[in-house]
Each structure stands twice: as structure tokens, then as C-alpha cells.
Design a protein around this motif. Sequence first.
Motif, PDB file in Angstrom:
ATOM      1  N   UNK A  97       0.875  -1.325  -0.111  1.00  0.00           N
ATOM      2  CA  UNK A  97       0.233   0.540  -0.016  1.00  0.00           C
ATOM      3  C   UNK A  97       1.038   1.058   0.552  1.00  0.00           C
ATOM      4  N   UNK A  98       2.053   1.501  -0.096  1.00  0.00           N
ATOM      5  CA  UNK A  98       3.257   2.136   0.178  1.00  0.00           C
ATOM      6  C   UNK A  98       3.252   2.985  -0.637  1.00  0.00           C
ATOM      7  N   UNK A  99       2.614   2.331  -2.364  1.00  0.00           N
ATOM      8  CA  UNK A  99       2.459   3.670  -3.168  1.00  0.00           C
ATOM      9  C   UNK A  99       1.428   4.241  -3.692  1.00  0.00           C
ATOM     10  N   UNK A 100       0.457   3.611  -2.674  1.00  0.00           N
ATOM     11  CA  UNK A 100      -1.900   4.313  -2.142  1.00  0.00           C
ATOM     12  C   UNK A 100      -0.991   6.078  -1.326  1.00  0.00           C
ATOM     13  N   UNK A 101       0.273   5.929  -0.372  1.00  0.00           N
ATOM     14  CA  UNK A 101       0.705   6.364   0.694  1.00  0.00           C
ATOM     15  C   UNK A 101       1.402   7.754   0.022  1.00  0.00           C
ATOM     16  N   UNK A 102       1.774   7.454  -0.966  1.00  0.00           N
ATOM     17  CA  UNK A 102       2.723   9.114  -1.843  1.00  0.00           C
ATOM     18  C   UNK A 102       1.652   9.862  -2.206  1.00  0.00           C
ATOM     19  N   UNK A 103       2.453  10.997  -1.898  1.00  0.00           N
ATOM     20  CA  UNK A 103       3.242  11.499  -1.589  1.00  0.00           C
ATOM     21  C   UNK A 103       2.676  11.756  -0.068  1.00  0.00           C
ATOM     22  N   UNK A 104       1.176  11.509   0.202  1.00  0.00           N
ATOM     23  CA  UNK A 104       0.670  11.806   1.108  1.00  0.00           C
ATOM     24  C   UNK A 104      -0.485  11.163   1.695  1.00  0.00           C
ATOM     25  N   UNK A 105      -0.697  11.183   2.941  1.00  0.00           N
ATOM     26  CA  UNK A 105      -2.580  10.715   2.539  1.00  0.00           C
ATOM     27  C   UNK A 105      -3.276  11.310   4.098  1.00  0.00           C
ATOM     28  N   UNK A 106      -3.894  11.405   4.111  1.00  0.00           N
ATOM     29  CA  UNK A 106      -4.878  12.913   4.263  1.00  0.00           C
ATOM     30  C   UNK A 106      -6.111  11.974   5.616  1.00  0.00           C
ATOM     31  N   UNK A 107      -6.831  12.273   6.850  1.00  0.00           N
ATOM     32  CA  UNK A 107      -7.072  11.330   7.455  1.00  0.00           C
ATOM     33  C   UNK A 107      -7.890  12.213   8.320  1.00  0.00           C
ATOM     34  N   UNK A 108      -9.084  12.464   8.008  1.00  0.00           N
ATOM     35  CA  UNK A 108     -10.382  13.636   8.584  1.00  0.00           C
ATOM     36  C   UNK A 108     -11.148  12.085   9.121  1.00  0.00           C
ATOM     37  N   UNK A 109     -12.460  13.525   9.840  1.00  0.00           N
ATOM     38  CA  UNK A 109     -13.655  12.817  10.231  1.00  0.00           C
ATOM     39  C   UNK A 109     -14.687  12.454   9.469  1.00  0.00           C
ATOM     40  N   UNK A 110     -14.337  13.330   8.369  1.00  0.00           N
ATOM     41  CA  UNK A 110     -15.014  13.846   7.124  1.00  0.00           C
ATOM     42  C   UNK A 110     -15.046  11.905   5.972  1.00  0.00           C
ATOM     43  N   UNK A 111     -13.821  12.014   6.163  1.00  0.00           N
ATOM     44  CA  UNK A 111     -13.419  11.511   4.854  1.00  0.00           C
ATOM     45  C   UNK A 111     -12.862   9.772   5.160  1.00  0.00           C
ATOM     46  N   UNK A 112     -13.189  10.161   6.701  1.00  0.00           N
ATOM     47  CA  UNK A 112     -11.938   8.110   7.244  1.00  0.00           C
ATOM     48  C   UNK A 112     -13.505   8.146   9.169  1.00  0.00           C
ATOM     49  N   UNK A 113     -14.794   8.313   8.746  1.00  0.00           N
ATOM     50  CA  UNK A 113     -15.135   8.330   9.886  1.00  0.00           C
ATOM     51  C   UNK A 113     -14.403   6.930  11.112  1.00  0.00           C
ATOM     52  N   UNK A 114     -14.842   6.596  10.145  1.00  0.00           N
ATOM     53  CA  UNK A 114     -14.449   4.308  10.413  1.00  0.00           C
ATOM     54  C   UNK A 114     -13.340   4.302  11.278  1.00  0.00           C
ATOM     55  N   UNK A 115     -12.191   5.263  10.707  1.00  0.00           N
ATOM     56  CA  UNK A 115     -11.319   4.784  11.528  1.00  0.00           C
ATOM     57  C   UNK A 115     -10.342   6.030  11.851  1.00  0.00           C
ATOM     58  N   UNK A 116     -11.047   7.086  12.165  1.00  0.00           N
ATOM     59  CA  UNK A 116     -10.066   8.661  12.109  1.00  0.00           C
ATOM     60  C   UNK A 116      -9.814   8.027  13.953  1.00  0.00           C
ATOM     61  N   UNK A 117     -10.582   7.598  14.983  1.00  0.00           N
ATOM     62  CA  UNK A 117     -10.957   8.107  16.222  1.00  0.00           C
ATOM     63  C   UNK A 117      -9.278   7.562  16.104  1.00  0.00           C
ATOM     64  N   UNK A 118      -9.489   5.404  15.392  1.00  0.00           N
ATOM     65  CA  UNK A 118      -8.925   5.381  16.170  1.00  0.00           C
ATOM     66  C   UNK A 118      -7.305   5.387  15.776  1.00  0.00           C
TER      67      UNK A 118
END
Length: 227
Positions: A97-118
Motif C-alpha cells: 500500500x506504500x505507493x498509495x500513501x505517497x506523497x501523502x495521505x490525509x485522514x479526517x473524521x469526514x473522509x474516514x469516520x470509521x478509523x479516524x478516532x482509532x
Amino acid sequence: MKETVDYLSNARVRFYHNIEQEGYPLHWHAAAEVIMPMVGDYRLDIQNRPVLLHPGDIVFIAPGVLHTIEEPKAPGQRLIILFDTTIVNQFPEITTVNPFLTPNYLVTKENAPAVHSDLQDLLTSILQIELVNSPMKNIMIYAELAKLVAVLGNVVVSKRNSSNSAHTAYAEADSESESLTQANLSAIYNTCEYIRAHSREKITLESLAARAGFSKFYFSRLFKEIS
């Protein structure tokens, strides 16, 4: 332009509880970087793409990526972690999955509510471990960092599968012998880790399938084939 991370002692992780009202010019480093503002917004430019972080947002910046950090317009606080990815990259699921985390990956409570708090909990846990004087501290921190990268990987896999949902639905109906992809293996691996971590909670097939990004019927079949 290249920034050398000044790791402390034998650790390959550096923490900053940053309260400085200053910017950082264009630079890159061999370490991965995770930033989470706690008070106030934080503005970055990552490979000529503006990224605005609100409190609680989390951005992962891959090693070797050019970025700048603007001077905050008001006082604030943010947690910054720089770490050597050599150890976590030994897991094949991570390198997939590294290629898909490049150059960056943004996580917010809106775009990833299931894992943001984790992810927030993992960052808090890492900070708490850093503050404890333990001979096993570095191992404990890297264990949490591996979880953090695995959760990010799971988000990537889920979104990729969701974007291809039409094709997946066709494939489920048309093929009974679909080959197992590395992404599928990664999704099931992360599901098993989630089950272990939440074994005392009520877990349903529907919730696991949604977390992995599959329909419950396809997820059930895939889980039986792999596990």
C-alpha cells in the motif's frame, strides 16, 4: 533542502509537541512524518499541493517527499512524529500500500469516520509511551506505529475497493474462482487484527465487511478462503 532527522539515543523515532509560530521552508527527509494539529489550523504545501489541517486531522507524509509548512497565523499546538520506516516496511502488506500513501495521505473524521478516532487513539498511545521510562519503549512505540500504518493501509484498500465496486459486483456474480490479490490479503489481515483488538465487543459480519470495503457476501467468501 534535505533535512536530517536528529533521532535521540538509539531510537529511530522523533516526537515534537510543536507550539512554535514559525514555518519550515521546502525540505524532505528519509523519515516518514505524521502531523496532527491539536489547537489551531496548520497549512502545508506537499509537492505543490496545498493541504489544510484542522484540529484532529491527521496527515501522513511519505519519506522523500518535498513539502513546506507555512507559519501559523495564530498560536497553536500540533503533534509531529518522524520515524524510520525500515522496520514496518518489512511487512509485505505495508509495502503493497506504500505507493498509495505517497506523497501523502490525509485522514479526517469526514473522509474516514470509521478509523479516524482509532488513529487519534494510536497517536495518543504513542505519545504516552514516549513519556514513560521503559527499557522496551522503542519496541512498544514501533508496535503502535506499525498499527498506525496498517490502519492507513486498510483505509487505502477500502477506498480502492469502493471505487471499483461496480466491477467487483460484476465479478462476484460472474466468477466463482476469482484470484486472491495482495489487497484482499491485506484487508483480511487487518480484519483479523481488528477482531483480536476488539474481541470483547459485539462484532457483526456486516460491520467487518463495511470496514474492509466489501459486500458481506463477498467478504464472507473471501474470509473463508484465506483464513
